[in-house]
Scaffold this active site. Structure first.
Site, mmCIF file in Angstrom:
data_model
loop_
_atom_site.group_PDB
_atom_site.id
_atom_site.type_symbol
_atom_site.label_atom_id
_atom_site.label_comp_id
_atom_site.label_asym_id
_atom_site.label_seq_id
_atom_site.Cartn_x
_atom_site.Cartn_y
_atom_site.Cartn_z
ATOM 1 N N LYS A 139 0.860 -1.184 0.000
ATOM 2 C CA LYS A 139 0.000 0.000 0.000
ATOM 3 C C LYS A 139 0.891 1.226 0.000
ATOM 4 O O LYS A 139 1.985 1.203 0.571
ATOM 5 C CB LYS A 139 -0.881 0.039 1.259
ATOM 6 C CG LYS A 139 -1.919 -1.067 1.342
ATOM 7 C CD LYS A 139 -2.739 -0.910 2.621
ATOM 8 C CE LYS A 139 -3.774 -2.020 2.748
ATOM 9 N NZ LYS A 139 -4.542 -1.902 4.007
ATOM 10 N N HIS A 142 0.461 5.604 4.000
ATOM 11 C CA HIS A 142 -0.718 6.358 4.429
ATOM 12 C C HIS A 142 -0.309 7.498 5.359
ATOM 13 O O HIS A 142 0.594 7.363 6.181
ATOM 14 C CB HIS A 142 -1.695 5.420 5.146
ATOM 15 C CG HIS A 142 -3.063 5.998 5.304
ATOM 16 N ND1 HIS A 142 -3.382 6.886 6.306
ATOM 17 C CD2 HIS A 142 -4.192 5.834 4.572
ATOM 18 C CE1 HIS A 142 -4.651 7.239 6.191
ATOM 19 N NE2 HIS A 142 -5.165 6.614 5.155
ATOM 20 N N HIS A 145 0.291 7.198 9.185
ATOM 21 C CA HIS A 145 1.521 6.677 9.796
ATOM 22 C C HIS A 145 2.544 7.776 10.091
ATOM 23 O O HIS A 145 3.623 7.491 10.610
ATOM 24 C CB HIS A 145 2.161 5.616 8.890
ATOM 25 C CG HIS A 145 1.407 4.319 8.865
ATOM 26 N ND1 HIS A 145 1.478 3.397 9.878
ATOM 27 C CD2 HIS A 145 0.547 3.806 7.956
ATOM 28 C CE1 HIS A 145 0.699 2.363 9.597
ATOM 29 N NE2 HIS A 145 0.128 2.590 8.428
#
Length: 579
Positions: A139, A142, A145
Site C-alpha cells: 500500500k 498512508h 503513519h
C-alpha cells in the site's frame, strides 16, 4: 555549563547543612526567565529537602526557608540569595555566567553542550529498541503513519544523543488474510507493466478492485483463502509474488523516509515470526495458560481472579495465529537476538489495550524483562487535507507542504537567493509539520492547520528555521570571530542575559524529555530560545559595535545557533543554513 553552577551552589548548601553535595544537585533547577524583571538563575524548593529528610518535616516551612537562606552567604559565584513564594533563589555573577556557559563554544565542543551534564549520570544507559512507523506493505504510505514515524524518530534520536545504543526497527504489516485477497486479486486484475511503472499505486488499485468484487463473489473469497494458505505453507509461486510485493514496498517507502530524514537499522515484519507462533502456543499450553473459549478460540485469561472476565484471544477457532500471537513471538525473538535493555513501541492510542495485554502475557510467561517494555501512544490528527481534498497518502502531504512553503518564500521580501529553493522549502515544510505535531501532549488529538503551521513568526517550525538561518548568516558575515577569546563582562544587557539563563535549562529539558518521552518540552524550549534570539538580534548589534563587544555578542549568538541546531536535530528537523 549549568552543572558547574549547580555543583557550586550544592557545595554551599552541603557545607551549611552538613550533607553530601550530591543530595542537593537534583534539587537545584534553572529559574524561569521572567519578562517583567531580570530574574535569578537557579532556585530550590526546601520542600524537597524535607521530603529527603534533610530538613525537619515539622514546623513552619516558610520560616525554615528564610532561616536557610539567611545562613547562605553570597560569594564570587553566587552574588545574591533571596526567598520568594517558598523558593530560595540564587543569582549568579553575570560575568562568570557568560564565561562558563559560553566556554565550550570556543573549543569546538558545540555538539555536546548539555549532553554531558551530571543530570544524566543517574540514567541507566544500554541498548534500546524502538519500533516505529510500521506501515502495511503493498500500500502507498498512508498519512496516518506520519505521527508514529516522526515520534519514534524523535525518541530514537533523544535516546541516542544521551549515550544509548539505539536499534531503529520498522515492523511492517506484511502478513495476514489481506495478502490472500491481494494475491488472488493480482492474478485477476494485475498488470506486470503497471507494476513496474507505478508499483504501489497499481497494487492499491488492485486491492480496491478485489475488495469490491469479494463483497458479492464467493469465488474471490475462496481464492483469497487458498492464496493465503499457500503463503502459510510457503509454496514457491505464492511466496515469490508476496516477496516481490514486499521488496517493492520497502524500496518505495525508502524514498519517503529519505525525504523525512529518517533511517532504520532493521526492516522486520509479522512474517518473520509466523513460524515462531507455534512455539509460543506450546509454551502457553505447557504453563497451563492457554484455555479454550465457548467459541472454540484459544485464549489467555488475564483476569486477576481467574474468572475469564478479561481474556485475550491468541488463536482462531481453526488454530491459526493472530496479530498478538505474532507480537508475543516477535518480542521474545528480539530479546534473544538484540539483548535490549528497553523496548519502546510507538503506535496510536487505540492500541493501548493490545500492548497492556501483550506485556501482561509476556510477564505471565515468566519474562521479567517485559517490565522494561513500554508503549508510547498518541492521538489522532483531525482535518488533514490538501487543496485537492482529504489526504490519503503521506507523499501528498509532503508535496503540499513543500509547495505552500515555496509559495510563501517567493512572496517574502526577506528570502535570500537560494541554490536549491525546492530543497529548502522541503526541509522547512517538514519542520513545520513536525513542530505542529509536537507542540502539545502526544496523547491529545489535534486539528491540522496549514496556515497556522506555516507562519513565519508564530510558534512554528518555520520560525525555528528562520532563526537558525538568520544566525548562520550572522556567523558567515563574521567568520572566525566567534571562536576567538571574548570578554564576558561585555554581555551584561538584559536580552543577552535572557539567552544565557535560558541555556542553563537545556540539560533539564533533555532530562525531562527522556523521562516522559514527550517532545513538547524541547519544542517549547527551542521556540522560547528563538524569541530571545529575535530580541537580542534587534538590541545587540554586532556590526558597528566595539571589537570586544562584537566578539562577545558573536560568541553568544554562536552558542544559541549551536543549541538550536542540536535541539532541532533531536526533534528530527534538518536545520537550513539559508532561507
Amino acid at each position: 555549563m549549568a552543572c558547574f553552577f549547580r555543583r557550586k551552589i550544592a557545595a554551599k548548601l552541603a557545607k551549611t547543612l552538613q550533607q553530601s553535595e550530591d543530595v542537593f544537585v537534583p534539587a537545584l533547577t534553572a529559574a524561569p526567565v521572567l519578562k517583567k524583571h531580570q530574574s535569578a538563575d537557579f532556585r530550590m524548593s526546601p520542600e524537597t529537602l524535607r521530603i529527603n529528610g534533610i530538613l525537619p518535616s515539622s514546623g513552619d516551612l516558610q520560616l525554615q526557608t528564610e532561616k536557610l537562606a539567611a545562613q547562605l552567604k553570597p560569594d564570587s559565584v553566587v552574588e545574591e540569595i533571596s526567598v520568594r513564594q517558598g523558593w530560595i533563589y540564587f543569582k549568579l555573577n553575570r560575568s562568570l555566567l557568560a564565561e562558563k556557559l559560553l566556554e565550550p563554544f570556543g573549543k569546538g565542543e558545540n555538539d555536546n553542550f548539555g549532553l554531558n551534564s551530571e543530570f544524566f549520570e543517574t540514567l541507566k544507559r544500554g541498548t534500546i529498541l524502538v519500533e516505529f512507523s510500521s506501515p502495511n506493505i503493498a500500500k502507498k504510505f498512508h498519512a496516518g503513519h506520519l505521527r508514529s514515524t516522526i515520534i519514534g524518530n524523535f525518541i530514537a534520536n533523544l535516546k541516542q544523543s544521551l549515550g544509548n545504543n539505539v536499534i531503529r526497527m520498522n515492523y511492517l504489516g506484511d502478513w495476514g488474510m489481506q495478502f490472500g485477497l491481494l494475491g488472488a486479486g493480482f492474478s485477476r486484475f494485475g498488470c506486470t507493466e503497471k507494476l513496474k511503472e507505478n508499483p504501489l499505486q497499481h497494487l492499491f488499485e488492485v486491492y480496491v478492485q478485489v475488495n469490491k468484487e469479494a463483497e458479492h463473489s464467493e469465488d474471490i473469497k475462496l481464492a483469497a483463502r487458498d492464496f493465503f494458505r499457500q503463503l502459510e505453507q510457503h509454496e514457491n509461486q505464492a511466496m515469490s509474488l508476496w516477496q516481490q510485493f514486499r521488496e517493492i514496498t520497502v524500496k518505495e517507502y525508502q524514498h519517503v523516509y529519505k525525504r523525512l530524514g529518517i533511517h532504520f537499522d532493521v526492516f522486520s515484519g509479522e512474517s518473520f515470526h509466523q513460524a515462531q507462533t507455534q512455539e509460543v502456543v506450546r509454551e502457553l499450553q505447557s504453563r497451563g495458560l492457554l484455555k479454550t473459549s465457548e467459541k472454540g478460540t484459544g485464549v489467555v485469561d488475564l483476569s486477576p481472579n481467574g474468572d475469564m472476565s478479561n481474556i485475550c484471544t491468541v488463536l482462531r477457532s481453526d488454530g491459526t495465529a493472530l496479530y498478538i500471537t505474532r507480537d508475543i513471538a516477535a518480542a521474545i525473538s528480539r530479546k534473544e537476538k538484540y539483548r535490549f535493555d528497553d523496548m519502546i513501541y510507538v503506535t496510536d492510542k487505540s492500541q493501548e489495550n493490545h500492548f497492556n495485554q501483550l506485556f501482561q502475557i509476556l510477564r505471565t510467561m515468566g519474562n521479567s524483562w517485559a517490565e522494561r517494555c513500554r508503549h508510547v501512544s498518541f492521538g489522532l490528527v483531525q482535518g488533514m487535507k490538501t487543496r485537492t481534498g482529504e489526504v490519503v497518502f503521506l507523499e501528498d502531504v509532503l508535496d503540499e507542504a513543500r509547495a505552500r512553503m515555496l509559495h510563501n518564500m517567493n512572496q517574502s521580501n526577506t528570502t535570500k537567493e537560494l541554490d536549491n529553493p525546492d530543497d529548502t522549502a522541503e526541509k522547512v515544510g517538514i519542520s513545520a509539520l513536525i513542530v505542529q505535531d509536537f507542540k502539545g501532549p502526544l496523547q491529545s488529538d489535534y486539528k491540522f492547520d496549514w496556515d497556522l503551521m506555516l507562519q513565519a513568526q508564530g510558534d512554528t517550525g518555520v520560525f525555528l528555521q528562520y532563526t537558525h538561518a538568520r544566525l548562520c548568516s550572522l556567523m558567515q558575515r563574521n567568520e572566525g570571530m566567534e571562536a576567538a577569546a571574548f570578554n564576558p563582562s561585555c554581555l551584561c544587557e538584559r536580552t543577552g542575559v535572557d539567552i544565557l539563563q535560558h541555556l542553563l535549562r537545556y540539560d533539564e529539558v533533555l532530562y525531562q524529555s527522556d523521562q516522559d518521552l514527550q517532545p513538547k518540552h524541547l519544542v517549547s524550549f527551542l521556540l522560547k530560545l528563538s524569541r530571545f534570539v529575535a530580541s537580542a538580534h534587534r538590541e545587540l548589534p554586532v556590526k558597528g559595535s566595539p571589537p570586544d563587544v562584537a566578539q562577545a555578542r558573536l560568541r553568544l549568538f554562536s552558542a544559541a545557533r549551536s543549541v538550536l541546531a542540536s535541539g532541532m536535530r533531536i526533534l528530527g528537523i534538518t536545520p537550513v543554513q539559508k532561507m
